[in-house]
Design a protein around this motif. Structure first.
Motif, PDB file in Angstrom:
ATOM      1  N   ALA A 249       0.827  -1.198   0.000  1.00 20.59           N
ATOM      2  CA  ALA A 249       0.000   0.000   0.000  1.00 20.59           C
ATOM      3  C   ALA A 249       0.867   1.256   0.000  1.00 20.59           C
ATOM      4  CB  ALA A 249      -0.926  -0.012   1.213  1.00 20.59           C
ATOM      5  N   ARG A 250       1.966   1.237   0.719  1.00 25.95           N
ATOM      6  CA  ARG A 250       2.840   2.408   0.748  1.00 25.95           C
ATOM      7  C   ARG A 250       3.528   2.612  -0.599  1.00 25.95           C
ATOM      8  NH1 ARG A 250       5.157   3.359   6.834  1.00 25.95           N
ATOM      9  NH2 ARG A 250       3.431   2.357   7.934  1.00 25.95           N
ATOM     10  N   LEU A 251       3.952   1.529  -1.198  1.00 24.44           N
ATOM     11  CA  LEU A 251       4.570   1.646  -2.523  1.00 24.44           C
ATOM     12  C   LEU A 251       3.578   2.183  -3.551  1.00 24.44           C
ATOM     13  CD1 LEU A 251       6.584  -1.702  -2.600  1.00 24.44           C
ATOM     14  CD2 LEU A 251       7.475   0.581  -2.196  1.00 24.44           C
ATOM     15  N   ASN A 252       2.347   1.702  -3.480  1.00 24.23           N
ATOM     16  CA  ASN A 252       1.333   2.175  -4.417  1.00 24.23           C
ATOM     17  C   ASN A 252       0.999   3.643  -4.174  1.00 24.23           C
ATOM     18  OD1 ASN A 252       1.182  -0.336  -5.639  1.00 24.23           O
ATOM     19  ND2 ASN A 252      -0.525  -1.028  -4.364  1.00 24.23           N
ATOM     20  N   GLU A 253       0.985   4.025  -2.912  1.00 23.39           N
ATOM     21  CA  GLU A 253       0.706   5.418  -2.548  1.00 23.39           C
ATOM     22  C   GLU A 253       1.720   6.368  -3.183  1.00 23.39           C
ATOM     23  OE1 GLU A 253       1.993   7.523   1.450  1.00 23.39           O
ATOM     24  OE2 GLU A 253       0.251   6.218   1.778  1.00 23.39           O
ATOM     25  N   ASN A 258       0.460  -0.190  -8.626  1.00 24.84           N
ATOM     26  CA  ASN A 258      -0.734  -0.980  -8.921  1.00 24.84           C
ATOM     27  C   ASN A 258      -1.463  -0.473 -10.150  1.00 24.84           C
ATOM     28  OD1 ASN A 258      -1.339   1.394  -7.513  1.00 24.84           O
ATOM     29  ND2 ASN A 258      -3.246   0.555  -6.677  1.00 24.84           N
ATOM     30  N   LYS A 259      -0.909   0.491 -10.834  1.00 26.39           N
ATOM     31  CA  LYS A 259      -1.547   1.072 -12.017  1.00 26.39           C
ATOM     32  C   LYS A 259      -0.636   0.940 -13.233  1.00 26.39           C
ATOM     33  CE  LYS A 259      -3.641   4.739  -9.179  1.00 26.39           C
ATOM     34  NZ  LYS A 259      -3.700   6.212  -8.977  1.00 26.39           N
ATOM     35  N   PRO A 260      -1.200   0.881 -14.422  1.00 27.36           N
ATOM     36  CA  PRO A 260      -0.361   0.979 -15.619  1.00 27.36           C
ATOM     37  C   PRO A 260       0.381   2.312 -15.608  1.00 27.36           C
ATOM     38  CG  PRO A 260      -2.596   0.289 -16.183  1.00 27.36           C
ATOM     39  CD  PRO A 260      -2.631   0.715 -14.742  1.00 27.36           C
ATOM     40  N   ALA A 261       1.520   2.351 -16.248  1.00 26.56           N
ATOM     41  CA  ALA A 261       2.319   3.574 -16.242  1.00 26.56           C
ATOM     42  C   ALA A 261       1.531   4.781 -16.727  1.00 26.56           C
ATOM     43  CB  ALA A 261       3.563   3.370 -17.106  1.00 26.56           C
ATOM     44  N   ALA A 262       0.660   4.584 -17.705  1.00 24.70           N
ATOM     45  CA  ALA A 262      -0.104   5.702 -18.261  1.00 24.70           C
ATOM     46  C   ALA A 262      -1.100   6.285 -17.267  1.00 24.70           C
ATOM     47  CB  ALA A 262      -0.835   5.251 -19.520  1.00 24.70           C
ATOM     48  N   GLU A 263      -1.457   5.513 -16.243  1.00 20.94           N
ATOM     49  CA  GLU A 263      -2.439   5.988 -15.265  1.00 20.94           C
ATOM     50  C   GLU A 263      -1.795   6.552 -14.001  1.00 20.94           C
ATOM     51  OE1 GLU A 263      -5.352   2.988 -14.459  1.00 20.94           O
ATOM     52  OE2 GLU A 263      -5.739   2.590 -16.586  1.00 20.94           O
ATOM     53  N   ARG A 264      -0.498   6.508 -13.887  1.00 22.65           N
ATOM     54  CA  ARG A 264       0.170   7.116 -12.749  1.00 22.65           C
ATOM     55  C   ARG A 264       0.210   8.630 -12.925  1.00 22.65           C
ATOM     56  NH1 ARG A 264       5.008   2.880 -13.590  1.00 22.65           N
ATOM     57  NH2 ARG A 264       3.983   1.039 -12.702  1.00 22.65           N
ATOM     58  N   THR A 265       0.307   9.322 -11.804  1.00 26.56           N
ATOM     59  CA  THR A 265       0.505  10.762 -11.900  1.00 26.56           C
ATOM     60  C   THR A 265       1.899  11.029 -12.450  1.00 26.56           C
ATOM     61  OG1 THR A 265       1.453  11.009  -9.692  1.00 26.56           O
ATOM     62  CG2 THR A 265      -0.971  11.078  -9.873  1.00 26.56           C
ATOM     63  N   ALA A 266       2.102  12.251 -12.926  1.00 27.40           N
ATOM     64  CA  ALA A 266       3.423  12.602 -13.445  1.00 27.40           C
ATOM     65  C   ALA A 266       4.482  12.464 -12.360  1.00 27.40           C
ATOM     66  CB  ALA A 266       3.395  14.027 -13.994  1.00 27.40           C
ATOM     67  N   ASP A 277      16.200   3.917 -12.982  1.00 27.01           N
ATOM     68  CA  ASP A 277      17.450   4.381 -13.588  1.00 27.01           C
ATOM     69  C   ASP A 277      18.616   4.341 -12.612  1.00 27.01           C
ATOM     70  OD1 ASP A 277      16.058   4.823 -15.910  1.00 27.01           O
ATOM     71  OD2 ASP A 277      15.926   7.006 -15.670  1.00 27.01           O
ATOM     72  N   VAL A 278      18.376   4.695 -11.367  1.00 27.33           N
ATOM     73  CA  VAL A 278      19.461   4.759 -10.390  1.00 27.33           C
ATOM     74  C   VAL A 278      19.833   3.372  -9.878  1.00 27.33           C
ATOM     75  CG1 VAL A 278      20.134   5.624  -8.106  1.00 27.33           C
ATOM     76  CG2 VAL A 278      18.898   7.118  -9.698  1.00 27.33           C
ATOM     77  N   ILE A 279      18.825   2.555  -9.549  1.00 28.18           N
ATOM     78  CA  ILE A 279      19.092   1.220  -8.999  1.00 28.18           C
ATOM     79  C   ILE A 279      19.346   0.209 -10.109  1.00 28.18           C
ATOM     80  CG2 ILE A 279      18.265  -0.528  -7.368  1.00 28.18           C
ATOM     81  CD1 ILE A 279      18.785   2.230  -6.169  1.00 28.18           C
ATOM     82  N   ARG A 280      18.963   0.550 -11.337  1.00 22.43           N
ATOM     83  CA  ARG A 280      19.203  -0.302 -12.508  1.00 22.43           C
ATOM     84  C   ARG A 280      18.408  -1.592 -12.426  1.00 22.43           C
ATOM     85  NH1 ARG A 280      25.641   0.784 -11.574  1.00 22.43           N
ATOM     86  NH2 ARG A 280      25.638   2.990 -12.148  1.00 22.43           N
ATOM     87  N   ILE A 281      17.137  -1.444 -12.099  1.00 22.39           N
ATOM     88  CA  ILE A 281      16.206  -2.563 -12.084  1.00 22.39           C
ATOM     89  C   ILE A 281      14.967  -2.167 -12.864  1.00 22.39           C
ATOM     90  CG2 ILE A 281      16.995  -3.503  -9.881  1.00 22.39           C
ATOM     91  CD1 ILE A 281      14.613  -2.129  -8.529  1.00 22.39           C
ATOM     92  N   PRO A 282      14.236  -3.116 -13.441  1.00 24.13           N
ATOM     93  CA  PRO A 282      12.986  -2.773 -14.107  1.00 24.13           C
ATOM     94  C   PRO A 282      11.931  -2.356 -13.099  1.00 24.13           C
ATOM     95  CG  PRO A 282      13.292  -5.153 -14.087  1.00 24.13           C
ATOM     96  CD  PRO A 282      14.563  -4.554 -13.563  1.00 24.13           C
ATOM     97  N   ALA A 283      11.048  -1.468 -13.514  1.00 29.14           N
ATOM     98  CA  ALA A 283       9.994  -0.992 -12.606  1.00 29.14           C
ATOM     99  C   ALA A 283       9.157  -2.149 -12.084  1.00 29.14           C
ATOM    100  CB  ALA A 283       9.118   0.028 -13.324  1.00 29.14           C
ATOM    101  N   SER A 284       8.989  -3.180 -12.890  1.00 25.20           N
ATOM    102  CA  SER A 284       8.153  -4.314 -12.492  1.00 25.20           C
ATOM    103  C   SER A 284       8.728  -5.096 -11.324  1.00 25.20           C
ATOM    104  CB  SER A 284       7.952  -5.253 -13.686  1.00 25.20           C
ATOM    105  OG  SER A 284       9.202  -5.740 -14.143  1.00 25.20           O
ATOM    106  N   SER A 285       9.994  -4.903 -11.015  1.00 18.92           N
ATOM    107  CA  SER A 285      10.602  -5.672  -9.933  1.00 18.92           C
ATOM    108  C   SER A 285      10.778  -4.870  -8.651  1.00 18.92           C
ATOM    109  CB  SER A 285      11.963  -6.227 -10.377  1.00 18.92           C
ATOM    110  OG  SER A 285      12.911  -5.192 -10.495  1.00 18.92           O
ATOM    111  N   ILE A 286      10.350  -3.606  -8.626  1.00 20.43           N
ATOM    112  CA  ILE A 286      10.526  -2.783  -7.431  1.00 20.43           C
ATOM    113  C   ILE A 286       9.821  -3.404  -6.233  1.00 20.43           C
ATOM    114  CG2 ILE A 286       9.984  -0.559  -6.360  1.00 20.43           C
ATOM    115  CD1 ILE A 286      10.420   0.726  -9.115  1.00 20.43           C
ATOM    116  N   GLN A 287       8.586  -3.835  -6.425  1.00 21.51           N
ATOM    117  CA  GLN A 287       7.811  -4.412  -5.329  1.00 21.51           C
ATOM    118  C   GLN A 287       8.529  -5.617  -4.715  1.00 21.51           C
ATOM    119  OE1 GLN A 287       4.294  -3.850  -3.989  1.00 21.51           O
ATOM    120  NE2 GLN A 287       5.336  -5.105  -2.457  1.00 21.51           N
TER     121      GLN A 287
END
Length: 466
Positions: A249-253, A258-266, A277-287
């Motif tokens: 929940a905190r990560l989504n906040e 939990n949203k497609p990239a197009a639906e996230r705020t800027a 870019d900094v950690i050099r991991i795909p966004a899908s693996s952050i969680q």
């Protein structure tokens, strides 16, 4: 490494089950020196014979299955194909899960690795006696299962020790720990390491410390300003009640994962991009990696290293954000505790002293266990005097938990020929042999025989070490 990543379908199905019981494991760290090897102890007289059990549905017609719980408390599952090639694959699973072991874990592992049985191999897998990041104890549990198989099921002509993900570190340690049985024979004839976490705990998890501090710099909610502060390199305080759902929940906040990239705020998308870019991991693996940097870090600190953290980021110079100067000035900094590093390394860092053939495979775009970890493992094997017994292969895959059906029989055949006949394979010969297995096991050959991974330092920031 972790069964918590959300990207491949198989990883999602297995990872969520493994994380359902996140909690504390409490067995003490092992004290065997990394250089020590052991004669495999005789199986305890209290080890009962396994009992017949139902096989997973896709194996029911071609195999019989046996299950049990060993004297240390680990559950295990064995599958014997009707047409057996007299070879045993002894499996060390990934993850690790936290909390008490559950028999269902071995069922999930067998379902994932049913290709081994369909290719004619007997298969045996342990849940390990406990959850949490303790490598040598898991290696002991795996060796105990081998002895149960030999005593109560059958005597294989060859035994292949297979480690997947975090289990690859278990197999690499176990192959060095147990080099002779009581009668002077080798317990393992060869080792197969797939999608492995092979740089040892003292290096493999550095980037997750980086993830914690960069995330906190951007998001300020793990912990929140209204919550008690704690060093991020301990994962969580001992008495913290945060759950996996709370963290999500905190990560989504902050990031809108939990949203497609197009639906996230800027703002959310900018922060996701900065982390990637900094950690050099795909966004899908952050969680998934944040789960590890939270709950598994706590397990390590509280139950493996005496309350001190082996993780640090002192001296790291982060790059790739919109303002690197501000980022480097603003992130929290931690120095790893020297005794914690030594204690954690004793348990988790491979020695590179393996007396039998070792074959590895990894997708070059593995989002969980970076391909650069394999470069570090090669250096370790060379330093340990086992470089000539290592062959590394790489594929085009971008998944972690499973590559493809024809990949694994191809590797096992090449590995056994090496053990049986002394014919050492090459990445080229393995790539050439794989298509022959597609007729029986389906398409999926994707070996890259010319690929050489870059050093680990090219992917994970260097830092000041104790």
């Amino acid at each position: 490494m972790t069964a918590t990543q959300p990207y491949p379908l198989m990883m999602t199905r297995l990872g969520l089950a493994a994380l359902a019981s996140l909690g504390a494991a409490c067995a003490p760290v092992q004290t065997t020196p990394p250089s020590a090897t052991r004669t495999a102890p005789a199986v305890a007289a209290s080890e009962a014979a396994p009992a017949p059990t139902a096989c997973p549905q896709d194996l029911a017609a071609i195999a019989r299955c046996l299950s049990g719980q060993d004297s240390a408390g680990a559950f295990y599952l064995i599958a014997m194909p009707t047409t057996w090639n007299q070879r045993l694959v002894l499996h060390a699973h990934g993850g690790p899960a936290l909390g008490a072991p559950k028999a269902e874990r071995s069922v999930e592992d067998l379902e994932r690795w049913s290709i081994m049985v369909r290719a004619g191999y007997a298969w045996a897998g342990s849940t390990f006696r406990q959850g949490g990041v303790e490598v040598r104890a898991a290696a002991e549990d795996t060796e105990r299962l081998r002895q149960i198989f030999v005593q109560h099921v059958a005597q294989p002509q060859r035994t292949i020790l297979h480690g997947q993900s975090w289990g690859a570190s278990v197999a690499a340690q176990g192959a060095g720990m147990f080099q002779r049985t009581a009668d002077g024979k080798r317990p393992y004839d060869a080792v197969l390491l797939t999608s492995g976490v092979l740089a040892g705990g003292t290096r493999s998890y550095d980037f997750r410390t980086d993830l914690r501090v960069v995330y906190q710099y951007l998001c300020h909610n793990h912990p929140r300003p209204t919550e008690a502060a704690y060093p991020l390199n301990i994962g969580l305080p001992r008495d913290a009640t945060m759950s996996q759902n709370d963290l999500q929940a905190r990560l989504n906040e902050c990031l809108g994962l939990n949203k497609p990239a197009a639906e996230r705020t800027a703002e959310q998308q900018a922060k996701v991009k900065t982390i990637a870019d900094v950690i050099r991991i795909p966004a899908s693996s952050i969680q998934g990696h944040m789960n590890w940097a939270t709950f598994h870090f706590r397990d390590v600190v509280q139950h493996r290293t005496g309350g001190a953290s082996p993780f640090g980021n002192r001296g790291v110079v982060y790059k790739g954000s919109p303002d690197d100067a501000a980022l480097n000035a603003g992130v929290l900094r931690y120095q790893a505790d020297p005794q914690a590093v030594a204690r954690f390394g004793q348990d988790t860092d491979p020695t590179g002293r393996i007396p039998v053939p070792v074959l590895t495979v990894k997708g070059v775009d593995d989002p969980t266990a970076f391909v650069e970890l394999d470069a570090q493992f090669k250096a370790t094997m060379e330093q340990g005097g086992s470089g000539a017994r290592l062959v590394q292969t790489f594929t085009r895959h971008n998944t972690h938990s499973y590559l493809s059906d024809p990949t694994y029989p191809t590797l096992l055949t090449a590995l056994l020929r090496w053990a049986d006949e002394g014919v050492k394979p090459t990445p080229e010969s393995i790539a050439q042999q794989c298509p022959a297995n597609e007729a029986a096991f389906g398409k999926g050959c994707a070996f890259l025989p010319d690929y050489v991974p870059a050093p680990l330092a090219s992917r994970v920031y260097d830092r000041t070490r104790p």
